[in-house]
Design an enzyme around this catalytic site. Structure first.
Site, PDB file in Angstrom:
ATOM      1  N   HIS A 128       0.694  -1.184  -0.200  1.00 49.46           N
ATOM      2  CA  HIS A 128      -0.090  -0.322  -0.035  1.00 49.46           C
ATOM      3  C   HIS A 128       0.950   1.458   0.045  1.00 49.46           C
ATOM      4  O   HIS A 128       0.338   2.480  -0.184  1.00 49.46           O
ATOM      5  CB  HIS A 128      -0.865   0.115   1.157  1.00 49.46           C
ATOM      6  N   ASP A 252      -4.460 -12.757   3.967  1.00 46.91           N
ATOM      7  CA  ASP A 252      -5.844 -12.170   4.835  1.00 46.91           C
ATOM      8  C   ASP A 252      -7.106 -12.496   3.833  1.00 46.91           C
ATOM      9  O   ASP A 252      -7.956 -11.858   4.179  1.00 46.91           O
ATOM     10  CB  ASP A 252      -5.625 -10.857   5.042  1.00 46.91           C
TER      11      ASP A 252
HETATM   12 ZN   LIG Z   1      -4.280  -7.176   2.936  1.00 45.55          ZN
END
Ligand SMILES: [Zn+2]
Length: 377
Positions: A128, A252
């Protein structure tokens, strides 16, 4: 023999005891492999240099990370995503993040200079981070820095991101780079952070058609996930013909993950990792660099990544988990200690809207391919 890159300093990349991004996951994974009787031999990297970080990040951003890292006050730090609830400041954060980048760069050197094929970096995957903004627990973008280094060596790169969140930082930094194909499968940004990763985000200029996004419906199960993975990845690799695969192996998308809503089991991860290794053999002469990534059920992430280690090494996957390991980590298991490496069958077949979710995902993948193909010739 695959190489595993790790350094105890990776544990310093920690936003605090109560933050979701926990260095415990890798400790649990390594301990599990040892308990299963595997001696995990690792190679140690060096932390990335400031100049290596500046290959991707802006100097004014790095100066702020350094100042906060040294305990100095930076009044405008939140403008750069630093000192927020997601990315709290901690002493030594600059060096801790540089260690993770250094690990990825060490993987690049092993592949480019030593001719190694399978490399596992036991950390990082900080997809990110932007050029000038920290985001989603990510300070420096180890992936974009490593991919840029591979491209400079003349290796065209296919980046596959299976983390449940869109790999927005990697995509944005490399958006106009025609030497890099990025493919991200994630829960749709309509429902999940960071909100991007739609199929129309296809890249810029000569790189248009080389940034592929598959936004998936919440509660997508493994069967649908594998169907779209198979539909999108092999045609893109066949077209692009990369020299190396870089894989962000976030755990995740597992059904137990508390931050997202996909429904993958460890058996699905098993199938994904086997496919990726097969694609590396088929398309990149076996060259593949795996990093870790997100994964906020400690128990699921440790099992998924232990599985990745076993498959990369061609080792058998055991069923039973060692009792000693279960006892050692008993306080961390959210739903009681798991008995087996693979999840028991969660009985998803009965989900009422399963077919509808699969149909929508299939449509998205088809639409993506139709649009991207337009730019491939
Ligand atoms: Zn993630």
């Amino acid at each position: 023999m695959p190489s595993v890159i790790y350094h105890p300093a990776y544990r310093n990349y920690s936003f605090g005891e109560h933050h979701s991004f926990s260095p415990k996951r890798v400790e649990m994974m390594l301990d599990l492999l040892e308990a299963l009787g595997h001696r995990v031999e690792t190679v140690e990297p060096q932390p990335a240099t400031r100049n290596e970080i500046l290959g991707v990040h802006e100097d004014y951003y790095v100066r702020r990370v350094e100042a906060l890292s040294a305990g100095e006050d930076v009044p405008d730090c939140q403008d750069y995503g630093l000192g927020t609830p997601d990315n709290p400041v901690f002493l030594g954060m600059d060096e801790a993040a540089r260690w993770l980048v250094g690990g990825a760069l060490h993987g690049v050197r092993l592949i480019c200079e030593k001719g190694e094929k399978r490399v596992l970096q036991l950390g990082g995957g900080l997809h990110h981070a932007r050029r000038n903004v920290a985001s989603g627990f990510c300070i420096y973008n180890d992936l974009a820095i490593a991919i840029s280094a591979l491209a400079r060596h003349g290796f065209w790169v296919a980046y596959l991101d299976i983390d449940v969140h869109h790999g927005d930082g990697v995509q944005q930094i490399l958006y106009d780079d025609r030497r890099v194909l990025t493919i991200s499968l994630h829960e749709s940004g309509r429902y999940l952070f960071p909100g991007t990763g739609e199929i129309h985000e296809l890249g810029l200029g000569a790189a248009r058609g080389l940034k592929l996004n598959v936004p998936l419906e919440p509660f997508t199960d493994g069967e649908s996930y594998l169907e779209v993975l198979d539909a999108v990845v092999p045609p893109a690799l066949r077209q692009f013909r990369p020299a190396v695969l870089v894989v962000q192996s976030g755990a995740d998308a597992h059904f137990a993950d508390p931050l997202a809503d996909l429904m993958l089991t460890t058996r699905d991860y098993d199938a994904i990792f086997r496919r990726v290794l097969g694609w590396a053999d088929e398309f990149t002469s076996g060259r593949v660099l795996f990093t870790l990534g997100g994964g906020y059920s400690l128990d699921a992430a440790a099992r998924v990544w232990a599985l990745l280690y076993l498959l990369i090494h061609g080792l058998p996957v055991p069923e039973e988990l060692p009792e000693a390991w279960r006892n050692r980590w008993s306080s961390t298991f959210e739903h009681g200690p798991p008995m087996t490496l693979h999840d028991p069958n969660p009985g998803q077949a009965e989900r009422p809207n399963r077919e509808e979710i699969a149909r929508r995902n299939r449509q998205v993948a088809q639409h993506l391919l139709e649009t991207a193909r337009h730019y491939w010739f």
